[in-house]
Scaffold this active site. Sequence first.
Site, short mmCIF file in Angstrom:
data_model
loop_
_atom_site.label_atom_id
_atom_site.label_comp_id
_atom_site.label_asym_id
_atom_site.label_seq_id
_atom_site.Cartn_x
_atom_site.Cartn_y
_atom_site.Cartn_z
CG ASP A 121 26.91 1.82 57.40
OD1 ASP A 121 27.58 2.57 58.13
OD2 ASP A 121 27.41 0.84 56.81
CG ASN A 162 37.25 1.88 56.87
OD1 ASN A 162 37.87 2.80 56.37
ND2 ASN A 162 37.24 1.66 58.18
CG HIS A 166 29.41 -1.04 59.67
ND1 HIS A 166 29.32 0.11 58.90
CD2 HIS A 166 30.74 -1.36 59.66
CE1 HIS A 166 30.52 0.46 58.47
NE2 HIS A 166 31.39 -0.42 58.91
CG ASN A 174 37.27 -2.48 57.39
OD1 ASN A 174 36.21 -1.87 57.32
ND2 ASN A 174 38.04 -2.44 58.45
#
Length: 186
Positions: free
Chosen positions: A91, A112, A19, A66
């Site tokens: 990513d 997100n 991530h 997020n």
Amino acid sequence: MKLIVGLGNPGKEYENTRHNMGFMFIDEYAKSKGVEINKKKFNGLYIDFINNGEKTILLKPQTYMNLSGESVRAFVDFFKIDIKDILIISDDLDMPIGKIKLRPTGSSGGHNGLKNIELHLSTQEYKRLKIGISHNKEVDTKDYVLGNISKENKQIIEDLKKIVNNLIDDFYKLDFDKLMAKYNHK
């Protein structure tokens, strides 16, 4: 003025996770330019410098993935950055490891961090560079994206760094359609 944002999660425990592709590639680009992303403002680590003759901000939001849009919005507002001059690096689960894809606009695709940027910018009309991380459907998505990159995949990522550095340099020089034509087939 350009704003180039690498998405990721702050903290040592996330450093080598899938991530954090955005953080990895923006750090590598900064290194190639002889600068360090070490200033703090608006829940972000950043550096501002002249790059390819244009003022540039490299940003790593520190809000966790997020909530990335909070930091991006604050930089856009404070520095009066035009949406067309933003490039977000993230990513992408739906592409094979090491594949890259530029997109001029579009949905978040379930990412997100991108969802939150769309929310805070009130648009999907921002440029993005997606870096493939594959997807092991036998592993929960959250566990997969927060998992460490394997040794063999680290080499693929390492080999991609020079291409991405060149791509970002070309972001300053080429029309975005030409940039996509040059790099999206790789």
